[in-house]
Structures are given as structure tokens and as C-alpha cells.
Design an enzyme around this catalytic site. Structure first.
Site, PDB file in Angstrom:
ATOM      1  CG  HIS A 129      -1.853   1.011   1.458  1.00  0.00           C
ATOM      2  ND1 HIS A 129      -1.559   2.269   1.913  1.00  0.00           N
ATOM      3  CD2 HIS A 129      -3.193   0.999   1.248  1.00  0.00           C
ATOM      4  CE1 HIS A 129      -2.671   2.983   1.986  1.00  0.00           C
ATOM      5  NE2 HIS A 129      -3.681   2.233   1.578  1.00  0.00           N
ATOM      6  CG  ASP A 202       0.870  -2.383   6.067  1.00  0.00           C
ATOM      7  OD1 ASP A 202      -0.080  -2.585   6.849  1.00  0.00           O
ATOM      8  OD2 ASP A 202       0.757  -1.717   5.024  1.00  0.00           O
ATOM      9  CD  GLN A 205      -6.559  -4.595   4.246  1.00  0.00           C
ATOM     10  OE1 GLN A 205      -7.455  -5.293   4.706  1.00  0.00           O
ATOM     11  NE2 GLN A 205      -6.785  -3.377   3.775  1.00  0.00           N
ATOM     12  CE  LYS A 228      -6.964  -0.532   6.452  1.00  0.00           C
ATOM     13  NZ  LYS A 228      -7.768   0.034   5.391  1.00  0.00           N
ATOM     14  CB  CYS A 368      -3.726   3.271  -1.461  1.00  0.00           C
ATOM     15  SG  CYS A 368      -4.941   4.522  -1.111  1.00  0.00           S
TER      16      CYS A 368
HETATM   17  N1  7TS Z   1      -1.555  -0.877   4.594  1.00  0.00           N
HETATM   18  C1  7TS Z   1      -2.475  -1.623   3.963  1.00  0.00           C
HETATM   19  C2  7TS Z   1      -2.112  -2.988   3.483  1.00  0.00           C
HETATM   20  C3  7TS Z   1      -3.762  -1.107   3.799  1.00  0.00           C
HETATM   21  O1  7TS Z   1      -4.670  -1.855   3.178  1.00  0.00           O
HETATM   22  C4  7TS Z   1      -4.064   0.199   4.278  1.00  0.00           C
HETATM   23  C5  7TS Z   1      -5.404   0.824   4.052  1.00  0.00           C
HETATM   24  C6  7TS Z   1      -3.062   0.911   4.938  1.00  0.00           C
HETATM   25  C7  7TS Z   1      -1.819   0.345   5.061  1.00  0.00           C
HETATM   26  C8  7TS Z   1      -3.285   2.266   5.493  1.00  0.00           C
HETATM   27  O2  7TS Z   1      -4.091   2.207   6.627  1.00  0.00           O
HETATM   28  P1  7TS Z   1      -4.578   3.541   7.350  1.00  0.00           P
HETATM   29  O3  7TS Z   1      -5.581   3.053   8.336  1.00  0.00           O
HETATM   30  O4  7TS Z   1      -3.382   4.144   7.989  1.00  0.00           O
HETATM   31  O5  7TS Z   1      -5.164   4.408   6.287  1.00  0.00           O
HETATM   32  N2  7TS Z   1      -6.089   0.295   2.966  1.00  0.00           N
HETATM   33  C9  7TS Z   1      -7.235   0.752   2.435  1.00  0.00           C
HETATM   34  C10 7TS Z   1      -7.875   0.076   1.396  1.00  0.00           C
HETATM   35  O6  7TS Z   1      -7.491  -0.967   0.901  1.00  0.00           O
HETATM   36  N3  7TS Z   1      -8.982   0.748   1.061  1.00  0.00           N
HETATM   37  O7  7TS Z   1      -9.080   1.841   1.842  1.00  0.00           O
HETATM   38  C11 7TS Z   1      -7.980   1.860   2.697  1.00  0.00           C
END
Ligand code: 7TS
Length: 420
Positions: A129, A202, A205, A228, A368
Site C-alpha cells: 500500500h 504492515d 490487513q 479495519k 492505494c
Molecule cells: N496498509 C495496507 C495494506 C492497507 O490496506 C491500508 C489501508 C493501509 C496500510 C493504510 O491504513 P490507514 O488506516 O493508515 O489508512 N487500505 C485501504 C484500502 O485498501 N482501502 O481503503 C484503505
């Protein structure tokens, strides 16, 4: 223990999520398949946050009045719950952040900028991401370090490479938000440590769907978001190995992160407060603690079994369509609970709009992960992502909508019917 959720449990779980009961666009029952973007929140999480604001709203670690003491207690209890959830050795190794992005940036600023020099290598993958790419580009620009990528196998899994002594950091996602691939973190950690490199995972997910044990995985940093995993937005954490965190300079300066400030300087507070400058997201962290409790009560193994069933069923049904191309491994053992696909030349945004009109929430776009889409030679995909409250019946609704979409867009082969 490893059985999936049964029908009664699933109904009880769904009752905990008030948002799922609604109808959209007149009479379409909401089917929420956008869990990889953010999950829904059970009433236990909403209540925990409400309770804080209604009964004991106060700043933490400052006041000595009853409300402040209770707020501090609950905030630290949430940290303890999270530490236990990921099997961190101690709660001080868990730093509250606003989410994965902030947690990765913390490591990029505090560890990478002070430890890397020109020619050092940061190893990432094609499936990261942007939040696990851009901070490393910034580090590379500031330090002269070089970004390298681990190759993908044809099925979207990682080809774990031999690493070399120039590798100083491996920054990898536990589970891809596009391909769904679950990566072999322990193997990667062993390969990194063999050449003296650190590994940052990371977990955005990963942790919502897989039981995580940071000690068994032997990772140096683990970053994740609360939103999430049934928790609120603005919550999340970084786990770090104690010796590393102790040696790292603070990320931000301000209140809370200091022990003493004099006319000419400051000394740092102990862990974890050294990295928690300013008033933190108190309600959100307490909400995340409640989310962790909720997940633990059901059991991550059970959730994973349920998601494997739903995902396997969705993969089978999607393969009924010759026009559909699925990305990532087809084996549910290697894949988390999401499926990204393209549907002949229908633009994913058109398809997502069509789904929305049927009450089905999916995401379309590059998610992203632009370098990955470029590597796959596609601009965008449509993604259905599942969680513990999703059902087989909902997959049937989704597949029926795809049949309708096929008829609708068949009459309009450019896939431009909805104005994109
Ligand atoms: N890493 C991964 C693998 C992600 O899927 C996401 C967010 C992030 C980092 C960033 O997370 P945040 O909470 O700091 O924003 N992914 C997604 C997505 O797949 N659709 O919307 C956000």
C-alpha cells in the site's frame, strides 16, 4: 475451536452491528463488502466510546481527579489488551498511533532516518500500500538509501529471496489489500535477521483476520489500524522491539513525551510515552480495546475459518463468469478475505456504481497500490472484501448483481453507461 461460525452465532454477531440492518436506495438490503477499506463497528465499541464521553471524559496522565484517573486507567487497560492480543512482551512496547500510516511513518522518521546511510537497501514488495512505499521513498531521498522490491510469483505470492548484507530493512505487508496474498512473515523475518536487517510488518490487513503473535513471527515492528478490526478511525498502534524503541529518538515533540524541559533542552519520557506527544486519541484507543475484546471473545481462528468459507465460495462463484479475471492466489490458505477482479472491459468504477444501486458496497480503483496495478498492467480493479459478519447469502446477492451487470453492460460494451 477451529470450526467456522454457525448460523446462530452469525445472527448474533450481525445483531451487534446496527448499521448492517439498514436498507439503501429504497428497498435494497445493505451488503457491506468494503471491509478492507474500513470495517463496521459493533455496539460494544460504540458503547465504550460513548461511555468515555458520557461518564469519564478527561485527559490522560495529567489530572489527579477521579475522572482523569479513570480515563487513564481505561486508556492503559486498552494498551494492555492490545499487547496481550498480539503477544507483545510488555504493554510499553505498544505505542498508540492514529493508524498504520502513522505507525510506519514513526519508524521511517525515528529509526530509518537515524540509522540508514547511502547505499543501504530497504526491501519492499510490489504489493505494498502507498503508506508502506511513500515513507521509504522519503527516507531514501533523505539518507541515500536505495529501495529494492521482492518479486511476485505468477499467482501473486512472494518469491522469498536470499537477502544481502546491504539490506537493512524489510518492510512488507502481512496481507495484500489487492491480491489478498498472505505473506510468509516468519520466513521473511528469518531471512532478514540472517543478514542483520530488521523487519517491519504492515499489519493493516493482517490483524483483523489472522491471529497475530509478534514474538512467534519474530518481527521488529508491527503497524496496524484499529478501524479495519472493528475499532474506531483514528486508532491504531505500533509494536516495536524494546531495545529498538529505547534507542530511537522521539517522532514528535510536545507534552507527554518529555521527562523534563529546561531553558535549553529536554529529556525524554519512558516508553511508550516518548512516542505519544500531545493529547492522544483517548476515546478511540478505548474503543480499540473494546474491539480487541470483541474479536477475542469470538476467536480469530473461528473468524479466519468463516472468512475462508465465504472467500472460497465467492472465488468459486466468480469463476462462473468467463469475463472475470481474478487477481492473486486462488488457494484460500494463501489468501485473506478479499477478492479483486476485472470484468471484461467494464470500468471498475462503473461496476462499483452498479453494485451500489443494488445496495452492495465494494471498492473500485487502485486501492492505494498504484505500482502493483501498473505491474499488472491494469488501471483499476473492483474489490469485494469480507469480514466476520458477512454471509454466503450476501455472496449470492453479489453474484446475482454481477449477472445483472453483465446484462446491463452487455448492451453498452464500452462500460461507460454510468458516466465515468
Ligand atoms: N496498509 C495496507 C495494506 C492497507 O490496506 C491500508 C489501508 C493501509 C496500510 C493504510 O491504513 P490507514 O488506516 O493508515 O489508512 N487500505 C485501504 C484500502 O485498501 N482501502 O481503503 C484503505
Amino acid at each position: 475451536m477451529n470450526k467456522p461460525l454457525d448460523g446462530v452465532q452469525l445472527e448474533e454477531i450481525r445483531d451487534d452491528f446496527p448499521i448492517l440492518a439498514q436498507h439503501l436506495h429504497g428497498n435494497k438490503h445493505l451488503v457491506y463488502f468494503d471491509n478492507a477499506a474500513t470495517s463496521q463497528k459493533p455496539r460494544q465499541v460504540i458503547d465504550a466510546m460513548n461511555d468515555y464521553y458520557r461518564r469519564y471524559n478527561a485527559n490522560v496522565h495529567r489530572g489527579i481527579h477521579a475522572l482523569a484517573e479513570r480515563a487513564t486507567r481505561e486508556y492503559e487497560l486498552a494498551r494492555q489488551r492490545i499487547a496481550k492480543f498480539i503477544n507483545a512482551p510488555t504493554p510499553e512496547t505498544v505505542i498508540f498511533t492514529r493508524g498504520t500510516t502513522e505507525a510506519i511513518n514513526l519508524v521511517a522518521y525515528s529509526w530509518a532516518r537515524t540509522n540508514l546511510k547511502p547505499g543501504d537497501e530497504i526491501l519492499i514488495t510490489w504489493m505494498e500500500h502507498h503508506s508502506n512505499i511513500v515513507p521509504w521513498y522519503q527516507v531514501a531521498a533523505a539518507t541515500g538509501a536505495v529501495i529494492k522490491r521482492i518479486d511476485l510469483n505468477a499467482d501473486g505470492t512472494l518469491a522469498v529471496p536470499e537477502m544481502n548484507p546491504r539490506t537493512k530493512l524489510v518492510a512488507v505487508t502481512q496481507c495484500s489489500n489487492v491480491l489478498g496474498t498472505i505473506n510468509p512473515i516468519r520466513q521473511l523475518a528469518d531471512a532478514a535477521h540472517k543478514v542483520g536487517a530488521l523487519i517491519l510488518v504492515d499489519g493493516a490487513q493482517g490483524i483483523p483476520h489472522l491471529a497475530v503473535d509478534v514474538q512467534a513471527l519474530d518481527v521488529d515492528f508491527y503497524a496496524f489500524s484499529g478501524h479495519k478490526m472493528l475499532g474506531p478511525t483514528g486508532s491504531g498502534a505500533l509494536y516495536g522491539r524494546r531495545q529498538l524503541l529505547e534507542a530511537m529518538p522521539p517522532f514528535m515533540g510536545g507534552g507527554e513525551m518529555i521527562r523534563e524541559v529546561t531553558a535549553d533542552g529536554f529529556t525524554c519520557n519512558d516508553l511508550p510515552y516518548k512516542f505519544e506527544a500531545g493529547t492522544p486519541n483517548i476515546a478511540e484507543s478505548i474503543g480499540l480495546g473494546a474491539a480487541v475484546d470483541y474479536l477475542q471473545n469470538i476467536g480469530l481462528e473461528k473468524i479466519r475459518q468463516h472468512e475462508k468459507q465465504i472467500t472460497g465460495y465467492a472465488l468459486d462463484r466468480l469463476q462462473e463468469f468467463v469475463e472475470i479475471k481474478i487477481y492473486g492466489p486462488l488457494d484460500v490458505e494463501k489468501r485473506g478475505g478479499l477478492v479483486s477482479f476485472t470484468f471484461s472491459d467494464i470500468h471498475p468504477h462503473d461496476l462499483a456504481t452498479f453494485f451500489d444501486q443494488e445496495g452492495i458496497a465494494v471498492r473500485a480503483g487502485h486501492h492505494c497500490a498504484m505500482p502493483l496495478h501498473k505491474k499488472l498492467n491494469i488501471g483499476a480493479t473492483t474489490r469485494a472484501s469480507f469480514y466476520l459478519y458477512n454471509t454466503r447469502d450476501e455472496v449470492d446477492v453479489f453474484i446475482a448483481a454481477l449477472h445483472n451487470a453483465k446484462k446491463f453492460f452487455g448492451a453498452c460494451p464500452t462500460g461507460r453507461a454510468l458516466g465515468f
